[in-house]
Design a protein around this motif. Sequence first.
Motif, PDB file in Angstrom:
ATOM      1  N   ASP A  93     119.683 -89.804   7.056  1.00 29.16           N
ATOM      2  CA  ASP A  93     119.490 -91.288   7.080  1.00 29.16           C
ATOM      3  C   ASP A  93     118.631 -91.951   7.806  1.00 29.16           C
ATOM      4  O   ASP A  93     117.747 -92.780   7.778  1.00 29.16           O
ATOM      5  CB  ASP A  93     121.013 -91.868   6.682  1.00 29.16           C
ATOM      6  N   MET A  94     118.748 -91.661   9.118  1.00 25.16           N
ATOM      7  CA  MET A  94     118.055 -92.406  10.413  1.00 25.16           C
ATOM      8  C   MET A  94     116.384 -91.912  10.198  1.00 25.16           C
ATOM      9  O   MET A  94     115.577 -92.568  10.192  1.00 25.16           O
ATOM     10  CB  MET A  94     118.562 -91.874  11.431  1.00 25.16           C
ATOM     11  N   THR A  95     116.405 -90.505   9.799  1.00 26.20           N
ATOM     12  CA  THR A  95     115.037 -90.192   9.583  1.00 26.20           C
ATOM     13  C   THR A  95     114.277 -90.804   8.416  1.00 26.20           C
ATOM     14  O   THR A  95     112.991 -91.323   8.594  1.00 26.20           O
ATOM     15  CB  THR A  95     114.900 -88.576   9.506  1.00 26.20           C
ATOM     16  N   GLN A  96     115.069 -91.203   7.450  1.00 26.87           N
ATOM     17  CA  GLN A  96     114.614 -91.702   6.448  1.00 26.87           C
ATOM     18  C   GLN A  96     114.240 -93.245   6.642  1.00 26.87           C
ATOM     19  O   GLN A  96     113.370 -93.704   6.390  1.00 26.87           O
ATOM     20  CB  GLN A  96     115.549 -91.832   5.111  1.00 26.87           C
ATOM     21  N   TYR A  97     115.059 -93.829   7.423  1.00 24.72           N
ATOM     22  CA  TYR A  97     114.818 -95.110   7.959  1.00 24.72           C
ATOM     23  C   TYR A  97     113.205 -95.301   8.633  1.00 24.72           C
ATOM     24  O   TYR A  97     112.557 -95.909   8.220  1.00 24.72           O
ATOM     25  CB  TYR A  97     115.933 -95.799   9.042  1.00 24.72           C
ATOM     26  N   TRP A  99     110.973 -92.893   8.363  1.00 30.48           N
ATOM     27  CA  TRP A  99     109.974 -92.558   7.330  1.00 30.48           C
ATOM     28  C   TRP A  99     109.580 -93.752   6.581  1.00 30.48           C
ATOM     29  O   TRP A  99     108.271 -94.359   6.334  1.00 30.48           O
ATOM     30  CB  TRP A  99     110.452 -91.456   6.437  1.00 30.48           C
ATOM     31  N   HIS A 100     110.674 -94.590   6.100  1.00 36.43           N
ATOM     32  CA  HIS A 100     110.442 -95.986   5.370  1.00 36.43           C
ATOM     33  C   HIS A 100     109.566 -96.878   6.319  1.00 36.43           C
ATOM     34  O   HIS A 100     108.749 -97.602   5.906  1.00 36.43           O
ATOM     35  CB  HIS A 100     111.584 -96.568   4.880  1.00 36.43           C
ATOM     36  N   ARG A 101     109.957 -96.993   7.620  1.00 38.52           N
ATOM     37  CA  ARG A 101     109.396 -98.089   8.399  1.00 38.52           C
ATOM     38  C   ARG A 101     107.819 -97.541   8.668  1.00 38.52           C
ATOM     39  O   ARG A 101     106.997 -98.480   8.446  1.00 38.52           O
ATOM     40  CB  ARG A 101     110.097 -98.343  10.012  1.00 38.52           C
ATOM     41  N   LEU A 102     107.540 -96.393   8.871  1.00 34.88           N
ATOM     42  CA  LEU A 102     106.301 -95.869   9.000  1.00 34.88           C
ATOM     43  C   LEU A 102     105.285 -96.176   7.902  1.00 34.88           C
ATOM     44  O   LEU A 102     104.176 -96.111   7.824  1.00 34.88           O
ATOM     45  CB  LEU A 102     106.180 -94.400   9.424  1.00 34.88           C
ATOM     46  N   SER A 103     106.169 -95.895   6.572  1.00 39.51           N
ATOM     47  CA  SER A 103     105.281 -96.399   5.470  1.00 39.51           C
ATOM     48  C   SER A 103     104.686 -97.533   5.012  1.00 39.51           C
ATOM     49  O   SER A 103     104.004 -98.002   4.069  1.00 39.51           O
ATOM     50  CB  SER A 103     106.379 -95.767   4.358  1.00 39.51           C
ATOM     51  N   HIS A 104     105.147 -98.719   5.988  1.00 37.22           N
ATOM     52  CA  HIS A 104     104.763 -99.859   5.966  1.00 37.22           C
ATOM     53  C   HIS A 104     103.406-100.013   6.703  1.00 37.22           C
ATOM     54  O   HIS A 104     103.048-101.286   6.795  1.00 37.22           O
ATOM     55  CB  HIS A 104     106.041-100.862   6.054  1.00 37.22           C
ATOM     56  N   SER A 105     103.074 -99.122   7.376  1.00 33.11           N
ATOM     57  CA  SER A 105     101.654 -99.125   8.154  1.00 33.11           C
ATOM     58  C   SER A 105     100.763 -98.732   7.289  1.00 33.11           C
ATOM     59  O   SER A 105     100.774 -98.235   6.094  1.00 33.11           O
ATOM     60  CB  SER A 105     101.754 -97.910   9.288  1.00 33.11           C
ATOM     61  N   PRO A 106      99.551 -99.217   7.555  1.00 36.59           N
ATOM     62  CA  PRO A 106      98.329 -99.219   6.741  1.00 36.59           C
ATOM     63  C   PRO A 106      97.837 -97.670   6.300  1.00 36.59           C
ATOM     64  O   PRO A 106      97.638 -97.259   5.192  1.00 36.59           O
ATOM     65  CB  PRO A 106      97.037 -99.475   7.776  1.00 36.59           C
ATOM     66  N   LEU A 107      98.360 -96.770   7.098  1.00 39.22           N
ATOM     67  CA  LEU A 107      98.201 -95.265   6.918  1.00 39.22           C
ATOM     68  C   LEU A 107      99.012 -94.728   5.810  1.00 39.22           C
ATOM     69  O   LEU A 107      98.506 -94.067   4.814  1.00 39.22           O
ATOM     70  CB  LEU A 107      98.224 -94.342   7.999  1.00 39.22           C
ATOM     71  N   LEU A 108     100.063 -95.051   5.780  1.00 40.07           N
ATOM     72  CA  LEU A 108     101.182 -94.530   4.950  1.00 40.07           C
ATOM     73  C   LEU A 108     101.431 -95.498   3.651  1.00 40.07           C
ATOM     74  O   LEU A 108     102.176 -95.105   2.874  1.00 40.07           O
ATOM     75  CB  LEU A 108     102.321 -94.155   5.463  1.00 40.07           C
ATOM     76  N   GLY A 220     110.699-105.499   7.584  1.00 37.49           N
ATOM     77  CA  GLY A 220     111.999-105.100   8.168  1.00 37.49           C
ATOM     78  C   GLY A 220     112.914-104.786   6.975  1.00 37.49           C
ATOM     79  O   GLY A 220     112.484-104.612   6.140  1.00 37.49           O
ATOM     80  N   ASN A 221     114.276-104.814   7.446  1.00 37.02           N
ATOM     81  CA  ASN A 221     115.339-104.256   6.658  1.00 37.02           C
ATOM     82  C   ASN A 221     114.909-103.028   5.892  1.00 37.02           C
ATOM     83  O   ASN A 221     114.882-102.890   4.731  1.00 37.02           O
ATOM     84  CB  ASN A 221     115.580-105.331   5.633  1.00 37.02           C
ATOM     85  N   PHE A 222     114.672-101.770   6.748  1.00 37.01           N
ATOM     86  CA  PHE A 222     114.290-100.599   6.003  1.00 37.01           C
ATOM     87  C   PHE A 222     115.372 -99.652   5.788  1.00 37.01           C
ATOM     88  O   PHE A 222     115.070 -98.537   5.260  1.00 37.01           O
ATOM     89  CB  PHE A 222     113.389-100.012   7.205  1.00 37.01           C
ATOM     90  N   GLY A 223     116.492 -99.981   6.215  1.00 34.28           N
ATOM     91  CA  GLY A 223     117.660 -99.324   6.164  1.00 34.28           C
ATOM     92  C   GLY A 223     118.040 -98.599   4.374  1.00 34.28           C
ATOM     93  O   GLY A 223     117.831 -99.562   3.730  1.00 34.28           O
ATOM     94  N   ASN A 224     118.398 -97.312   4.480  1.00 36.29           N
ATOM     95  CA  ASN A 224     118.777 -97.081   3.211  1.00 36.29           C
ATOM     96  C   ASN A 224     120.100 -96.829   2.916  1.00 36.29           C
ATOM     97  O   ASN A 224     120.795 -97.760   2.366  1.00 36.29           O
ATOM     98  CB  ASN A 224     118.432 -95.575   3.059  1.00 36.29           C
ATOM     99  N   LEU A 225     120.952 -96.075   3.568  1.00 33.12           N
ATOM    100  CA  LEU A 225     122.371 -96.060   3.442  1.00 33.12           C
ATOM    101  C   LEU A 225     122.954 -97.003   4.622  1.00 33.12           C
ATOM    102  O   LEU A 225     123.621 -97.996   4.014  1.00 33.12           O
ATOM    103  CB  LEU A 225     122.879 -94.737   3.758  1.00 33.12           C
ATOM    104  N   LEU A 226     122.533 -96.890   5.802  1.00 36.58           N
ATOM    105  CA  LEU A 226     123.269 -97.786   6.806  1.00 36.58           C
ATOM    106  C   LEU A 226     122.122 -98.746   7.179  1.00 36.58           C
ATOM    107  O   LEU A 226     120.856 -98.477   7.545  1.00 36.58           O
ATOM    108  CB  LEU A 226     123.155 -96.805   8.140  1.00 36.58           C
ATOM    109  N   PHE A 227     122.299-100.165   7.009  1.00 40.35           N
ATOM    110  CA  PHE A 227     121.526-101.130   7.749  1.00 40.35           C
ATOM    111  C   PHE A 227     121.811-100.958   9.199  1.00 40.35           C
ATOM    112  O   PHE A 227     120.889-101.943   9.642  1.00 40.35           O
ATOM    113  CB  PHE A 227     122.073-102.436   7.046  1.00 40.35           C
ATOM    114  N   LEU A 228     122.688-100.485   9.818  1.00 33.84           N
ATOM    115  CA  LEU A 228     122.902-100.442  11.155  1.00 33.84           C
ATOM    116  C   LEU A 228     121.761-100.056  11.916  1.00 33.84           C
ATOM    117  O   LEU A 228     121.502-100.402  12.967  1.00 33.84           O
ATOM    118  CB  LEU A 228     124.064 -99.493  11.366  1.00 33.84           C
ATOM    119  N   TRP A 229     120.948 -99.090  11.177  1.00 31.96           N
ATOM    120  CA  TRP A 229     119.535 -98.758  11.785  1.00 31.96           C
ATOM    121  C   TRP A 229     118.700-100.077  12.173  1.00 31.96           C
ATOM    122  O   TRP A 229     118.109-100.055  13.149  1.00 31.96           O
ATOM    123  CB  TRP A 229     118.635 -97.678  11.016  1.00 31.96           C
TER     124      TRP A 229
END
Length: 294
Positions: A93-97, A99-108, A220-229
Amino acid sequence: MTATQWQNILVLCTIMGFATMEYVSRRYKNTVTATGNDTKLEVFMFLSVLAITQPLAIFVTSKLGHAWFPDYKNALADLPWWGMVGILLVADDMTQYWWHRLSHSPLLWPLHRAHHSAEYMSIRVTFRNNFFYYLMMPGLWAAGALLYLGFGGMVYALYIAVKLLVILGAHCAWRWDEPLYRVRALHPLMWVLERTISTPATHWAHHAITNEDGVGHYKGNFGNLLFLWDIIFGSAHITRQYPARVGLIDDKLFGQERWYHQMLYPVLQSKREHSALRVGGSIYAGPETLDTKS
């Protein structure tokens, strides 16, 4: 029944439950404006994750494990359930957070924009993405490795069922948290809940078409299961409100990208003006302002 069968039953019941609430509440009929292009993208992506990406990750990690680390097969099978859950929350879940956050960069971004191109929220949007977005997701491969190390059984099955419950609920057209916010006695509970897991209010804000209303927060608000991230890593925005519109401004201005470009970029590339789905293209950098009442 096996753990996998229990997992499948729980996931199916969750999907059917949220689908029923979307229908009964009339939120689906009144708010979901999907086109044939949307439907093709969502159906093919759901099937590809189910039939290709996830089985491939499990198969490849298992083969590599047997070839390179045969002595580690089921090495962690005796961990207590809370230890397994803790490792899954970080490795999956944290790695997905991130990955999701990086996917909002121009490259991904081209690998993730399909998830944001829907002009509605519904459980049908949950797996709407680019094929390579999931194929490259670190958490999916980490989960495959953990299965090889012995994380199967009911612990993993229940973890997946709970995670899908939260993620489907966060995308659902029926906003389950909305009536709970109106109950004053539940305010302390909701304060904790919305800072722990993803809810419709926080995740809908992530899908907003603009940030200018103070509710949207698509950066922002990239969390999947945990918004805690999001709380821990400083990307949280909580308003207990819902954006007036979701989607992408460039799609409203220049027309929606075709489903096969959204799903299979960079193999298939768009010819649309102002498109991120072609080599040399870029994220639309025009004005953010859009009349959200039209």
